[in-house]
Design a protein around this motif. Structure first.
Motif, PDB file in Angstrom:
ATOM      1  N   PRO B  81     -40.748  39.076  35.532  1.00  0.00           N
ATOM      2  CA  PRO B  81     -41.288  38.439  34.331  1.00  0.00           C
ATOM      3  C   PRO B  81     -40.372  38.579  33.127  1.00  0.00           C
ATOM      4  N   SER B  84     -37.813  35.796  33.363  1.00  0.00           N
ATOM      5  CA  SER B  84     -38.409  34.515  32.987  1.00  0.00           C
ATOM      6  C   SER B  84     -38.544  34.388  31.477  1.00  0.00           C
ATOM      7  N   ILE B 136     -38.586  33.426  38.919  1.00  0.00           N
ATOM      8  CA  ILE B 136     -39.633  32.930  39.814  1.00  0.00           C
ATOM      9  C   ILE B 136     -39.373  33.360  41.249  1.00  0.00           C
ATOM     10  N   HIS B 239     -47.024  33.977  40.651  1.00  0.00           N
ATOM     11  CA  HIS B 239     -47.566  35.078  39.839  1.00  0.00           C
ATOM     12  C   HIS B 239     -48.970  35.501  40.281  1.00  0.00           C
ATOM     13  N   PHE B 250     -44.999  35.487  32.095  1.00  0.00           N
ATOM     14  CA  PHE B 250     -44.785  34.229  32.823  1.00  0.00           C
ATOM     15  C   PHE B 250     -45.430  33.060  32.088  1.00  0.00           C
TER      16      PHE B 250
END
Lengths: 193, 341
Positions: B81, B84, B136, B239, B250
């Motif tokens: 995360p 991301s 991801i 997720h 996320f």
């Protein structure tokens, strides 16, 4: 020592340490990630060398596209850890590699090397290695690539094609029957019987 | 510290905070527009007209328990995360959102409203987008759950496939602008043709714009391309196993990516901060209006179209969108070469 040197040593250290760890630890997925870190550090060095275009391409092509494929392969094979030497020895005893597949690999590598050599030889004849043109701007790189190095550029694309065909040949398993055509034969896909 | 440096730092902080706020705002906006389209009320209890709903959501997320599957890879599960969210914030750094300004004469030399004016800005955007795929992929893999893995694989395959069309649609604009810098691209779109039509690239590159918008929706994993979150089949995709603030990261990344794509589309195709009636220094208002319109379009699409089937998505990306983008690029190149557009 001026302050400009600090980022150089920083990026350099990251690149060296990450590269060493790629081969020094056993989990393949961490190896891939460390290689990405190493590429990132190299890209930082390119920025310091005043070549932002090369730096960004390094990230897009190597750290982005190529390493994602590596990661996919590692993840889908789900290789948990590298095999120890005993494992390898045991496996070598039980399942010998076929000679013909080794020959194929060798052939593909040889063909690729030949094409590269040819490209270099024919490019070297005209102009030097880098005929003093600044390669920092995108336009300059494009011009060099499509004038002075046009042949090497085209040959490289052929090389990539050769590699692709080679990969398909290596990955394609012969059906049990032996001389069956592609796509035919039992378990190789095709419509269900 | 020179005033310019202070202004630059302030601008960076401002962009950071505005991105956080835009994510919260988008959540509210999305729920309200969805309610409008479905003839519901949407959030209306928390604060006036439900305006405080995002804050309530964030507080709820913060107080949730942070769960981690026992078989998960600890380090990568925590890292995913972060990758991301970092990529999402970093991408906006190269997006210009206003004309050069001296902040009412406070600065000696004008400062462009942009965190970093990089001369290869568009390539930097691509580099960061290719990095955000890792968040991801790693989330999907490290969770050690079948739904996560499938969601991660699907969404990264989707992002990689549509990145090509996205890039080729951009390349058309780059040919017209003859520069890789986003601020140059925007500057080229100032003024009007025949005193009526603004010189926006969308009029020269209508196909490019459509391809860019479709690929942009796929890139941000939004409906009708929301395969990572195909809840009927994958629970919540990559997720699934995340909770509390790592899930929030996320979520944040997804909404910030939407804002970034909308801002890039505005800069590339809709003339950025150029527009009629307002002086140049007030251009950021035009910028906000255009970004808002694109975001509304996004939300509208999500609540109007059903999800594609996965093979349809891939076939559409490779067999329809990509060839269109290639032809568009070739035609544009020919136009630039022979007619000097």
């Amino acid at each position: 020592m001026t302050i400009d040197v600090i980022p150089f040593y920083l990026f350099g250290a990251v690149a060296v340490v990450a590269s060493l760890l790629v081969i020094a630890q056993r989990s393949p997925i961490y190896s891939v990630l460390l290689l990405i870190a190493s590429f990132g550090a190299l890209s930082g060095l390119y920025v310091l060398l005043d070549a932002p275009f090369v730096a960004v391409i390094q990230i897009i092509v190597y750290a982005g596209a190529i390493m994602v494929l590596f990661l996919f392969v590692v993840m889908l094979l789900n290789a948990p850890h590298e095999e120890t030497e005993e494992d390898l020895a045991r496996e070598a005893g039980s399942r010998p590699r076929s000679a013909s597949s080794g020959l194929k690999v060798f052939g593909v590598v040889l063909a690729a090397l030949f094409v590269v050599e040819l490209g270099w030889a024919l490019t070297r004849r005209g102009g030097g290695a880098f005929p003093g043109r600044p390669v920092t701007s995108v336009a300059a790189i494009g011009l060099s690539l499509f004038t002075d190095y046009a042949f090497a550029f085209e040959v490289t694309s052929v090389l990539i094609l050769v590699a692709m065909v080679g990969a398909v040949v290596l990955a394609h398993r012969e059906p049990a029957g032996g001389n069956a055509h592609w796509g035919e034969g039992g378990s190789q896909g095709g419509p269900p019987e | 510290m020179t005033p310019l440096l202070v202004a630059q730092l302030g601008l960076t902080l401002f962009v950071f905070i505005m991105l956080l706020n835009s994510a919260a705002g988008m959540v509210y906006f999305e729920r309200k527009v969805a309610a409008l389209l479905q003839q519901r009320m949407g959030p209306y209890l928390v604060g006036p007209k439900g305006l405080l709903q995002p804050i309530a959501d964030v507080i709820k997320l913060m107080f949730k328990e942070e769960l981690r599957p026992a078989a998960a890879d600890r380090l990568l599960f925590a890292l995913a995360p972060i990758i991301s969210a970092t990529a999402a914030f970093a991408a906006f750094a190269v997006v210009p959102f206003g004309a050069e300004t001296t902040f009412f004469g406070l600065l000696d030399e004008p400062l462009r409203l942009q965190v970093a004016d990089v001369n290869v800005a568009i390539l930097v955007l691509f580099a960061i987008a290719s990095m955000s795929v890792y968040g991801i992929v790693l989330a999907g893999w490290s969770s050690n759950s079948k739904y996560s893995l499938l969601g991660g694989l699907r969404s990264s395959a989707q992002m990689i496939s549509y990145e090509l069309s996205y890039g080729l649609a951009l390349a058309g604009v780059l040919l017209l602008a003859n520069s890789l810098s986003l601020s140059d691209v925007v500057d080229r779109q100032a003024g009007t043709w025949f005193h009526v039509v603004p010189r926006w690239h969308v009029f020269l590159q209508p196909i490019g714009f459509v391809v860019f918008m479709i690929a942009g929706i796929a890139e941000t994993n939004r409906a009708p391309f929301d395969f990572p979150e195909a809840e009927q089949e994958l629970v919540a995709g990559y997720h699934t196993e995340y909770s509390s603030m790592s899930f929030a990261m996320f979520f944040l990344a997804e909404y910030i990516n939407m804002v970034t794509v909308a801002a890039v589309a505005t800069d590339l195709f809709l003339g950025g901060w150029h527009g009629p009636f307002l002086p140049e220094s007030m251009g950021w208002i035009w910028f906000l209006v255009k970004v808002g319109a694109i975001l509304f379009f996004y939300v509208w699409m999500r609540w109007t179209l059903p999800r594609y089937r996965y093979d349809q998505l891939m076939a559409f990306g490779w067999k329809i969108l990509l060839p269109i983008a290639v032809v568009n690029l070739i035609v544009t190149a020919a136009g630039v070469l022979y007619f000097g557009l």
